[in-house]
Write an enzyme that holds these catalytic residues in place. Structure first.
Site, PDB file in Angstrom:
ATOM      1  N   ASP A  28      10.163   5.989  13.871  1.00  0.00           N
ATOM      2  CA  ASP A  28       9.878   5.034  12.792  1.00  0.00           C
ATOM      3  C   ASP A  28      11.303   4.394  12.332  1.00  0.00           C
ATOM      4  O   ASP A  28      11.345   4.163  10.911  1.00  0.00           O
ATOM      5  CB  ASP A  28       8.882   5.522  11.670  1.00  0.00           C
ATOM      6  CG  ASP A  28       7.785   6.273  12.194  1.00  0.00           C
ATOM      7  OD1 ASP A  28       7.170   5.914  13.082  1.00  0.00           O
ATOM      8  OD2 ASP A  28       7.366   7.154  11.479  1.00  0.00           O
ATOM      9  N   GLU A 236      -0.349  -0.932  12.369  1.00  0.00           N
ATOM     10  CA  GLU A 236       0.386  -0.133  11.353  1.00  0.00           C
ATOM     11  C   GLU A 236       1.985  -0.657  11.631  1.00  0.00           C
ATOM     12  O   GLU A 236       2.130  -1.653  12.739  1.00  0.00           O
ATOM     13  CB  GLU A 236       0.468   1.170  11.695  1.00  0.00           C
ATOM     14  CG  GLU A 236       0.662   1.770  12.901  1.00  0.00           C
ATOM     15  CD  GLU A 236       0.568   3.314  13.147  1.00  0.00           C
ATOM     16  OE1 GLU A 236       0.044   3.739  12.526  1.00  0.00           O
ATOM     17  OE2 GLU A 236       1.018   3.627  14.306  1.00  0.00           O
TER      18      GLU A 236
HETATM   19  O1  FUB Z   1       5.598   8.795  11.607  1.00  0.00           O
HETATM   20  C1  FUB Z   1       3.986   8.722  11.326  1.00  0.00           C
HETATM   21  C2  FUB Z   1       3.430   7.284  11.642  1.00  0.00           C
HETATM   22  O2  FUB Z   1       3.395   7.370  13.092  1.00  0.00           O
HETATM   23  C3  FUB Z   1       4.038   6.163  10.952  1.00  0.00           C
HETATM   24  O3  FUB Z   1       3.870   6.066   9.745  1.00  0.00           O
HETATM   25  C4  FUB Z   1       3.272   5.154  12.057  1.00  0.00           C
HETATM   26  O4  FUB Z   1       3.706   3.870  11.939  1.00  0.00           O
HETATM   27  C5  FUB Z   1       3.431   6.050  13.318  1.00  0.00           C
HETATM   28  O5  FUB Z   1       4.729   5.624  13.957  1.00  0.00           O
END
Ligand code: FUB
Length: 334
Positions: A28, A236
């Site tokens: 991320d 997301e």
């Molecule tokens: O790293 C945990 C979660 O996985 C992140 O918050 C999301 O965007 C995904 O990459």
């Protein structure tokens, strides 16, 4: 704070293939140009021994490291632990994808975590250095929920906080405007998809200046993307940047694993869907950021090259190219 210098990157050509660091797992990546250097704010993946489930419980991270580079092809410095779960009074577990911003000579780290009741919230921590260490506020930011904060600084100096993520990120539990603990249902197929949220930040950078609103993504006919449109709808990993006066809202489509983007004329949107920036990478998640350095643009992203395991990821960088009309060339990482 322990600094580790990692000489992993040797040539521009090897960019997309090589993890930026291999001494820890990272994911991320949120990259920003601060003080003339690229600072990267990633998640710090660990194997916490938590059983894998559909809500991402196995992503049980408990601290953040900040990394930096003088240029995207250069060596990476790990500045050590910048913030840890134990030092965030309101947080219970799961430090997921963070972002950072600078204002008035201070640096702010925005991060999601589950609170002691198991509800994802967004917290903020501050420092006088981009690499931290950061001191967390005692409480999460009022009015925030879900995951994946992204802070965008507009040309007039105002900052906007974007956030949200469905499934494990709990955005679906807020569809009625309040938290519904056991309701993970999605809107019906013919209804608008769940949307990321955006709110202007107060000048103190620590609270929202307004109630969050929906980030609308429209198709070419001006119709809002529907819940059934898994190839294009928001899931997301919101990220916002500006290019030639336009606002680019990019995000992961989650279960279809693309990084897609939409453009608009205001940081609030609406944004019109344009296409895919990054095709699926190895591992379930796809999460990125976009930064300009010396007139070129770069995409920071992750995959699971080092571990082959979906919750033990490694960050990478590659060049991002615009066409003359402002559209972005699709990147295939392999
Ligand atoms: O790293 C945990 C979660 O996985 C992140 O918050 C999301 O965007 C995904 O990459």
């Amino acid at each position: 704070m322990k600094k580790i210098l990692v000489f992993a990157i040797l040539s521009f050509g090897a960019f997309a293939q090589q993890p930026l660091v291999s001494h820890i797992y990272t994911a991320d990546p949120s990259a920003h140009l601060f003080q003339g250097k690229i600072f990267i704010y990633p998640s710090h993946d660990i194997d916490a021994g938590v059983k894998e489930d559909d809500m991402g419980s196995h992503f049980a991270m408990n601290d953040y490291h900040v990394l930096s580079q003088t240029n995207p092809a250069g060596p990476v410095t790990d500045h050590g632990v910048a913030l840890k779960l134990a030092d965030v009074p309101w947080a219970g577990k799961m430090l997921w994808a963070p972002d950072a911003a600078e204002a008035n000579g201070q640096y702010y780290l925005y991060f999601p975590a589950k609170d002691k009741d198991g509800i994802f919230r967004i917290g903020v921590a501050s420092s006088n250095k981009p690499e931290g260490s950061f001191k967390a506020e005692p409480n999460y930011m009022p009015g925030t929920f879900s995951i994946d904060p992204c802070v965008f600084k507009d040309s007039d100096g105002s900052h906007y906080l974007y956030f949200g993520g469905i499934w494990g990120g709990q955005l679906q539990r807020w569809k009625m405007g309040h938290y519904m603990a056991n309701d993970d249902s999605q809107p019906a197929n013919d209804q608008p998809a769940l949307m990321a949220k955006v709110a202007k930040l107060d000048q103190n950078m620590k609270v929202l200046a307004e109630k969050p609103r929906d980030v609308q993504i429209l198709d070419a006919n001006g119709k809002i993307l529907l819940s059934s449109d898994h190839d294009r709808r928001f899931f997301e990993a919101a990220f916002v940047h500006q290019y030639k006066g336009k606002y680019y809202f990019s995000y992961s489509t989650g279960d279809t694993h693309n990084i897609a983007y939409a453009t608009g004329s205001s940081p609030y949107g609406p944004f019109t869907y344009q296409g895919v920036i990054l095709k699926p990478v190895k591992g379930w998640t796809n999460h990125h950021s976009i930064v300009e350095h010396n007139g070129k643009w770069y995409l920071y992203f992750h995959d699971v090259q080092l571990s082959g395991r979906t919750h033990l990821r490694n960050i990478k960088v590659t060049e991002l190219k615009y066409r003359g009309d402002g559209s972005i060339e699709t990147i295939t990482a392999y």
